[in-house]
Design a protein around this motif. Structure first.
Motif, PDB file in Angstrom:
ATOM      1  N   PRO A   1     -46.613  24.463 -63.008  1.00  0.00           N
ATOM      2  CA  PRO A   1     -46.967  24.568 -61.586  1.00  0.00           C
ATOM      3  C   PRO A   1     -48.463  24.316 -61.441  1.00  0.00           C
ATOM      4  O   PRO A   1     -49.262  24.871 -62.212  1.00  0.00           O
ATOM      5  N   THR A   2     -48.862  23.517 -60.485  1.00  0.00           N
ATOM      6  CA  THR A   2     -50.291  23.249 -60.286  1.00  0.00           C
ATOM      7  C   THR A   2     -50.752  23.594 -58.880  1.00  0.00           C
ATOM      8  O   THR A   2     -51.943  23.516 -58.591  1.00  0.00           O
ATOM      9  N   VAL A   3     -49.844  23.958 -57.991  1.00  0.00           N
ATOM     10  CA  VAL A   3     -50.159  24.329 -56.612  1.00  0.00           C
ATOM     11  C   VAL A   3     -51.017  23.243 -55.957  1.00  0.00           C
ATOM     12  O   VAL A   3     -52.197  23.424 -55.692  1.00  0.00           O
ATOM     13  N   GLY A   4     -50.397  22.107 -55.740  1.00  0.00           N
ATOM     14  CA  GLY A   4     -51.068  21.013 -55.055  1.00  0.00           C
ATOM     15  C   GLY A   4     -51.640  19.954 -55.957  1.00  0.00           C
ATOM     16  O   GLY A   4     -52.260  18.998 -55.467  1.00  0.00           O
ATOM     17  N   GLY A   5     -51.452  20.085 -57.269  1.00  0.00           N
ATOM     18  CA  GLY A   5     -51.923  19.046 -58.188  1.00  0.00           C
ATOM     19  C   GLY A   5     -51.106  17.771 -58.073  1.00  0.00           C
ATOM     20  O   GLY A   5     -50.063  17.727 -57.394  1.00  0.00           O
ATOM     21  N   ASP A   6     -51.550  16.717 -58.765  1.00  0.00           N
ATOM     22  CA  ASP A   6     -50.899  15.412 -58.643  1.00  0.00           C
ATOM     23  C   ASP A   6     -49.426  15.439 -59.037  1.00  0.00           C
ATOM     24  O   ASP A   6     -48.619  14.684 -58.491  1.00  0.00           O
ATOM     25  N   ASN A   7     -49.070  16.313 -60.007  1.00  0.00           N
ATOM     26  CA  ASN A   7     -47.670  16.306 -60.443  1.00  0.00           C
ATOM     27  C   ASN A   7     -46.719  16.777 -59.346  1.00  0.00           C
ATOM     28  O   ASN A   7     -45.536  16.435 -59.356  1.00  0.00           O
TER      29      ASN A   7
ATOM     30  N   GLN B   1     -52.861  29.090 -69.481  1.00  0.00           N
ATOM     31  CA  GLN B   1     -54.207  28.855 -70.015  1.00  0.00           C
ATOM     32  C   GLN B   1     -54.847  27.609 -69.430  1.00  0.00           C
ATOM     33  O   GLN B   1     -56.020  27.617 -69.046  1.00  0.00           O
ATOM     34  N   THR B   2     -54.081  26.529 -69.316  1.00  0.00           N
ATOM     35  CA  THR B   2     -54.669  25.263 -68.872  1.00  0.00           C
ATOM     36  C   THR B   2     -54.819  25.185 -67.347  1.00  0.00           C
ATOM     37  O   THR B   2     -55.810  24.642 -66.855  1.00  0.00           O
ATOM     38  N   VAL B   3     -53.867  25.729 -66.622  1.00  0.00           N
ATOM     39  CA  VAL B   3     -53.903  25.598 -65.160  1.00  0.00           C
ATOM     40  C   VAL B   3     -54.572  26.810 -64.522  1.00  0.00           C
ATOM     41  O   VAL B   3     -55.634  26.712 -63.906  1.00  0.00           O
ATOM     42  N   ARG B   4     -53.954  27.966 -64.672  1.00  0.00           N
ATOM     43  CA  ARG B   4     -54.462  29.148 -63.953  1.00  0.00           C
ATOM     44  C   ARG B   4     -55.807  29.622 -64.478  1.00  0.00           C
ATOM     45  O   ARG B   4     -56.750  29.848 -63.705  1.00  0.00           O
ATOM     46  N   ASP B   5     -55.913  29.773 -65.821  1.00  0.00           N
ATOM     47  CA  ASP B   5     -57.095  30.419 -66.383  1.00  0.00           C
ATOM     48  C   ASP B   5     -58.256  29.464 -66.637  1.00  0.00           C
ATOM     49  O   ASP B   5     -59.369  29.918 -66.920  1.00  0.00           O
ATOM     50  N   THR B   6     -58.006  28.174 -66.556  1.00  0.00           N
ATOM     51  CA  THR B   6     -59.091  27.211 -66.767  1.00  0.00           C
ATOM     52  C   THR B   6     -59.364  26.415 -65.492  1.00  0.00           C
ATOM     53  O   THR B   6     -60.389  26.599 -64.842  1.00  0.00           O
ATOM     54  N   GLU B   7     -58.431  25.541 -65.127  1.00  0.00           N
ATOM     55  CA  GLU B   7     -58.680  24.674 -63.976  1.00  0.00           C
ATOM     56  C   GLU B   7     -58.910  25.476 -62.697  1.00  0.00           C
ATOM     57  O   GLU B   7     -59.873  25.226 -61.951  1.00  0.00           O
ATOM     58  N   MET B   8     -58.036  26.454 -62.424  1.00  0.00           N
ATOM     59  CA  MET B   8     -58.179  27.201 -61.180  1.00  0.00           C
ATOM     60  C   MET B   8     -59.403  28.101 -61.191  1.00  0.00           C
ATOM     61  O   MET B   8     -60.144  28.174 -60.201  1.00  0.00           O
ATOM     62  N   GLN B   9     -59.641  28.803 -62.291  1.00  0.00           N
ATOM     63  CA  GLN B   9     -60.786  29.709 -62.318  1.00  0.00           C
ATOM     64  C   GLN B   9     -62.111  28.958 -62.230  1.00  0.00           C
ATOM     65  O   GLN B   9     -63.085  29.456 -61.657  1.00  0.00           O
ATOM     66  N   MET B  10     -62.160  27.753 -62.765  1.00  0.00           N
ATOM     67  CA  MET B  10     -63.378  26.963 -62.682  1.00  0.00           C
ATOM     68  C   MET B  10     -63.545  26.310 -61.313  1.00  0.00           C
ATOM     69  O   MET B  10     -64.670  26.075 -60.857  1.00  0.00           O
ATOM     70  N   GLY B  11     -62.427  26.024 -60.640  1.00  0.00           N
ATOM     71  CA  GLY B  11     -62.510  25.233 -59.421  1.00  0.00           C
ATOM     72  C   GLY B  11     -62.428  26.005 -58.127  1.00  0.00           C
ATOM     73  O   GLY B  11     -63.013  25.593 -57.119  1.00  0.00           O
ATOM     74  N   MET B  12     -61.725  27.145 -58.096  1.00  0.00           N
ATOM     75  CA  MET B  12     -61.435  27.779 -56.810  1.00  0.00           C
ATOM     76  C   MET B  12     -62.642  28.466 -56.179  1.00  0.00           C
ATOM     77  O   MET B  12     -62.755  28.534 -54.959  1.00  0.00           O
ATOM     78  N   ASP B  13     -63.571  28.983 -56.961  1.00  0.00           N
ATOM     79  CA  ASP B  13     -64.871  29.468 -56.490  1.00  0.00           C
ATOM     80  C   ASP B  13     -64.740  30.484 -55.358  1.00  0.00           C
ATOM     81  O   ASP B  13     -64.997  30.181 -54.193  1.00  0.00           O
ATOM     82  N   ARG B  14     -64.405  31.712 -55.718  1.00  0.00           N
ATOM     83  CA  ARG B  14     -64.367  32.794 -54.731  1.00  0.00           C
ATOM     84  C   ARG B  14     -65.756  33.365 -54.452  1.00  0.00           C
ATOM     85  O   ARG B  14     -65.902  34.256 -53.611  1.00  0.00           O
TER      86      ARG B  14
END
Length: 616
Positions: A169-175, A288-301
């Motif tokens: 699941p990527t929640v809006g990612g290209d896949n 690890q790859t989606v939630r804990d890396t991509e999302m944590q680096m990108g979502m910026d709370r």
């Protein structure tokens, strides 16, 4: 002998004729259309005659790290005549991350919102596991009873990393765009389908015309738009209902960290956990790859700024290839997926020349167009029946207190007869100031003190309050029709380096009594981070005491404000149900001379002056 020969020949011929007549097939079952709509056909009605099966469609991506192309789980429900009579029919396709179940609402699932702005949350979230539900070959029964009897095949699929679909699941990612594209490609013979998730026998969609329409509500309404932005051939029409068209707009407002209504503390990583029902063996890799890396680096709370992570999850940025005919549906009082989501896509589709209509109602989240509208849309673009739907009015709006099945047609949305009326606040704190068509006195400033303890409704209903500023029009002597996107410009100074800014437009006096809803008095709302006054992508700390100009749109609306009411502009800081909760005490000072509201009024300034009883 000649007579015997002739008699025998005649007998044989007659027998052959009757046998041939008996061998002729009965009239085949086929779709029936009346008044431009597909009708229920008796031969398609009996569920016992429907064929139901499932399969896996191979995609071009691998997002779960197993070095194999991800396969999407797909189920099919089709009339038996597609097998016994060689009938080919178009497809109504629904895809979702919810079909296989979701995470429980446990304590700690959401982010703690009680902390200072620009600071991390005081505790980490918990990550509840999702227990997958459902058994093959059925993914969902949604829409089947509506469309199969009317001559359609209904197809469902679980989105990547949910249910029996592979991937992450990527929640809006290209896949999440490429997965439904692959299913549509398979329906048109351009992708491979198999009987099993690994290996299996090939499966072909020989029973369809290849013409596909998609629909769904909320996340299920987002996926049709995601598929359409790929420009995939065969996807002819979509009907998204309350779709999330930008995850930034869902979780942020003009630089401000903001929750969707009803889910305080939700963010994109929470939604990831909520839908994560896929293969348990692949979940650690996906987490690890989606939630804990991509999302944590990108979502910026921390800052709430717009960045590449959010831009990649905004379908407005991907609309260039889109060509599917678009019928949007949304509620003006949807404070979960707010009405701006549909309007921004509808406006872009119209600009591209795509056939597009929009249906708005006065209720909350969800709510499809009337079946007649959906039927005409799919009949025109999937069955190819020339019913003239493309010439129908572009906008359909359910008026106040009317049944959703009886929308009023308009030439477009916003109403083409609407024009902005500029209104200015005049002092009155801590009570009600005035909202007038002329500027306030030069140099007037008023101050409010932030306090998250007071809900917006309480502040709007209060005769006096030091925690908000409220400015009202004269009592309307006639109904006033608002249609479009109100916009505010506010000059403010903060006592702190960061502050929430919340704006409500309300109708007063507040309705009370049995059956009234808070949304009966809320015209529209909006939020912004003053630190983003200059740029959505780069915030900067406020200099306490310095004045800044902050301008932003509120959510679109179309509403008739009845005579006897007043329109109120309420400016406050923390919105208890939507924003973070910093320690009370921040002061916001508003310069009234440089603050104004642009209100889209049908009939423009003359209509407003007449309703408000003023010639100025």
């Amino acid at each position: 002998m000649r007579l015997r020969f002739f008699t025998q020949f005649l007998f044989t011929a007659l027998i052959g004729f009757h046998a041939g007549a008996l061998a002729q097939p009965m009239d085949k079952t086929h779709p029936v259309f009346e008044n431009g709509e597909a009708q229920v056909v008796p031969g398609f009605l009996d569920p016992e005659d429907w064929i139901r099966h499932d399969l896996w469609v191979e995609t071009p991506f691998d997002t779960d790290g197993d070095q194999q192309p991800d396969r999407m789980h797909v189920s099919v429900t089709r009339p038996g005549q597609t097998e016994t009579e060689g009938l080919k029919l178009p497809v109504i396709y629904i895809s979702s991350p919810y079909f296989a179940g979701t995470a429980p609402f446990v304590d700690g699932l959401f982010w703690d919102v009680k902390h200072e702005l620009g600071q991390p949350a005081p505790r980490e979230r918990v990550h509840p596991a999702v227990t997958r539900k459902g058994k093959r070959p059925v993914i969902s029964d949604s829409h089947i009873d509506t469309w199969v009897p009317r001559g359609y095949i209904v197809v469902h699929s679980s989105s990547p990393g949910t249910g029996l679909s592979q991937g992450a699941p990527t929640v809006g990612g290209d896949n999440e765009s490429l997965a439904p594209k692959a299913v549509i490609d398979w329906l048109n013979g351009r992708a491979k389908g198999y009987t099993e998730p690994v290996g299996g026998e090939p499966v072909e969609a020989y029973w369809t015309t290849g013409k596909v329409g998609m629909t769904g509500t909320s996340y299920n309404g987002t996926i049709p738009l995601a598929a359409a932005t790929t420009g995939v051939d065969g996807l002819e029409a979509i009907i998204p209902i309350a779709p999330n068209t930008s995850y930034y707009h869902y979780y942020r407002s003009n630089g401000l960290v903001r929750s969707p209504g009803g889910y305080l503390g939700e963010d994109i990583d929470v939604l990831y956990d909520f839908i994560n029902s896929g293969d348990t063996a692949r979940r650690p890799h996906n987490d690890q790859t989606v939630r804990d890396t991509e999302m944590q680096m990108g979502m910026d709370r921390i800052t709430g700024d717009y960045n590449d992570f959010w831009a990649g999850r905004d379908y407005l940025n991907d609309m260039e290839p889109m060509k599917a005919a678009l019928l949007m549906s949304h509620g003006f009082n949807d404070w979960n997926v707010m009405p701006e989501h549909s309007y921004r896509i509808y406006k872009a589709a119209r600009a591209k020349g795509i056939p597009a209509q929009i249906f708005y109602h006065q209720n909350g989240h969800g709510g499809p167009p009337p079946l007649k509208m959906m039927n005409r849309w799919f009949t025109r673009y999937l069955h190819g029946v020339e019913n003239g739907v493309e010439n129908d009015p572009r906008a359909w709006i359910v008026r106040e207190k009317m049944d959703s099945g009886q929308p009023t047609p308009y030439a477009d949305y916003p109403n083409p007869e609407a024009a902005p009326v500029v209104l200015y606040p005049s002092p009155g704190a801590p009570g009600h100031g005035r909202l007038l068509a002329n500027k306030a006195d030069s140099g007037t400033r008023e101050t409010l003190v932030d306090n998250f303890s007071f809900p917006g409704e309480t502040l709007a209903r209060a005769e006096t309050s030091g925690h908000r500023l409220l400015y009202t029009t004269p009592v309307l002597s006639e109904d006033l029709h608002i249609s479009g996107v109100p916009r505010v410009t506010i000059r403010l100074a903060s006592s702190e380096e960061a502050a929430n800014l919340s704006v409500w437009l309300v109708s007063l006096p507040w309705n009370t009594g049995q059956g009234t809803r808070i949304t009966d008095n809320i015209i529209t709302r909006g939020w912004a981070d003053p630190q983003n006054y200059r740029s959505l992508t780069e915030s900067e700390p406020l200099e306490p005491g310095r004045f800044y100009d902050v301008a932003f749109d509120l959510n679109p609306d179309d509403q008739v404000i009845p005579k006897g009411q007043q329109i109120g502009l309420m400016i406050f800081s923390t919105d208890r149900d939507f924003t973070l909760w910093p320690e009370p005490g921040t002061e916001l000072t508003i310069d009234l001379e440089a603050t104004h509201l642009e209100l889209p009024v049908v009939g423009g300034a003359p209509a407003y002056r007449k309703a408000a009883g003023t010639m100025h």
